[in-house]
Design an enzyme around this catalytic site. Sequence first.
Site, PDB file in Angstrom:
ATOM      1  N   GLU A 163      27.835  28.985  44.633  1.00  0.00           N
ATOM      2  CA  GLU A 163      27.796  28.162  45.921  1.00  0.00           C
ATOM      3  C   GLU A 163      26.673  27.877  46.428  1.00  0.00           C
ATOM      4  O   GLU A 163      26.141  28.489  47.371  1.00  0.00           O
ATOM      5  CB  GLU A 163      28.872  28.811  46.988  1.00  0.00           C
ATOM      6  CG  GLU A 163      30.241  28.944  46.330  1.00  0.00           C
ATOM      7  CD  GLU A 163      31.059  28.992  47.326  1.00  0.00           C
ATOM      8  OE1 GLU A 163      30.703  29.838  48.647  1.00  0.00           O
ATOM      9  OE2 GLU A 163      32.263  28.989  47.635  1.00  0.00           O
ATOM     10  N   GLU A 356      36.919  29.796  41.948  1.00  0.00           N
ATOM     11  CA  GLU A 356      37.680  30.359  42.813  1.00  0.00           C
ATOM     12  C   GLU A 356      38.793  29.768  43.638  1.00  0.00           C
ATOM     13  O   GLU A 356      38.508  28.444  43.941  1.00  0.00           O
ATOM     14  CB  GLU A 356      36.535  30.707  43.936  1.00  0.00           C
ATOM     15  CG  GLU A 356      35.619  32.073  43.626  1.00  0.00           C
ATOM     16  CD  GLU A 356      34.505  32.058  44.709  1.00  0.00           C
ATOM     17  OE1 GLU A 356      34.995  32.148  46.022  1.00  0.00           O
ATOM     18  OE2 GLU A 356      33.370  32.726  44.431  1.00  0.00           O
TER      19      GLU A 356
HETATM   20  C1  NOJ Z   1      33.200  32.177  48.283  1.00  0.00           C
HETATM   21  C2  NOJ Z   1      32.220  33.023  47.569  1.00  0.00           C
HETATM   22  O1  NOJ Z   1      31.822  32.786  46.593  1.00  0.00           O
HETATM   23  C3  NOJ Z   1      32.971  34.371  47.575  1.00  0.00           C
HETATM   24  O2  NOJ Z   1      31.963  35.538  47.782  1.00  0.00           O
HETATM   25  C4  NOJ Z   1      33.621  34.704  48.925  1.00  0.00           C
HETATM   26  O3  NOJ Z   1      34.067  35.954  49.187  1.00  0.00           O
HETATM   27  C5  NOJ Z   1      34.782  33.874  49.013  1.00  0.00           C
HETATM   28  N1  NOJ Z   1      34.443  32.539  48.837  1.00  0.00           N
HETATM   29  C6  NOJ Z   1      35.694  33.852  50.060  1.00  0.00           C
HETATM   30  O4  NOJ Z   1      35.131  33.369  51.257  1.00  0.00           O
END
Ligand code: NOJ
Length: 451
Positions: A163, A356
């Site tokens: 991200e 994710e």
């Molecule tokens: C994005 C991130 O990569 C991760 O670290 C985070 O905990 C989750 N999404 C949920 O917000």
Amino acid sequence: MGFRKDFLWGAATAAYQIEGAYQEDGRGMSIWDSLTKEAGHVAWGENGNTACEHYHLYKEDVALMKEMGLTCYRFSVSWPRILPEGDGRVNEKGVRFYQELVELLLDAGIEPVVTLYHWDLPYTLYEKGGWKNPESVEWFAGYAKAVAEMFQGKVRYYITFNEPQVFVGLGYRLGIHAPFEKNEPSVISAITRNVLLAHGRAVAVLRSAGPKDIKIGMAPSSGCVIPKSETEEDIEEARRMSFEANKGGIGGGISWWMDAVFLGEFSKENKEAFGENVPQLTEEEWALVTQPLDFFGFNCYAGGGNLVPPNPYAYDRYSYQGSPKTATGWNITPDVLYWAARFYYERYKKPILVTENGLAAYDLVSLDGCVHDPNRIDYTHRYLRGLKRAAEEGIPVIGYIHWSFMDNFEWASGYDMRFGLVYVDYRTQQRILKDSAYWYRNVILSNGENL
Ligand code: NOJ
């Protein structure tokens, strides 16, 4: 036709969010260790000092992954655990930890998917300017080399950056994540340039280290815009909006990063929106940044991400007063995995890997000692149906990785919101498989046939 036979069914974590043991065995400090001490940065003044104690409990955790039937596990390496000063000296004890973890995973038949950078920049490098310093490109290349040497060709799947929009946007533009800075657009432009070049250097280093069938990608944050209806006009409008420049802030949109990496350019819209702050790269630099990747990975929780203010959720049909939301306040938009897979495949032309997806809830242990989480099951079921539709329409979807394997430190929000398939009692470090973990096991066993 559903999911391919070798479909990767996984769950994900990140080092700072789960490992704990922040001062053990020679680990150096990261920006999240050192800078969260200041009050007001993290809810309840929490931090990752102990987190899920995964550094000590990794054997138990891999056993749970096996019990759940995972076929892949995405985790990140803590840069300061293996290079305490950020570059140079290697910390052998840290190296051994990751080597043992990978051995265990391989023995359990679980494919490791390794993220190089999931936000825990070594503090010593931060003191030298961190991602603002052009030297960060070579620091990152050195770190990638240390990781490649550590795994000796045993890891096949790598993600360079998790991200970029979020760690740059929340970390350097809005001051919500470490290093908690608010910088001008010109600084975000310089950081973009460094991160893109660092990505390119890491790809080159990893590929030359092997193995031969190595697969490298990224994991941008990316909720695309869902069409209001399935007419051609509405689909086209959603497609256009999904890739438009994020007028809310430089570096926030998916096209800002992914067009650079996959198409070797900044779009006309981004140039119009950000003018002189669009990074200038030489031909040689572009060649480095755009080395071919093997998959298009993306983290995806809700549709409607990249929209024009004032109301970012006002576009799709899932957004209405009182619409279903998760504990983070994000809308539940099941079709987003379908549209994201479709739009990203059309534009970037690479096999799709969901790196994710998941839901935060205030899960608790019931009187019967179990953790009942019907909302997580329902959410995941619906989202996976969207992804299955994409696979059925012929889009090459290679895997789905749930966030998260277990409850963990949710950055500035601390520990209250739970994303795991496995519940963690932070007082005792007891793990309990939630109902969703058993449900997910059956999905994996049927390769998604039962969705
Ligand atoms: C994005 C991130 O990569 C991760 O670290 C985070 O905990 C989750 N999404 C949920 O917000």
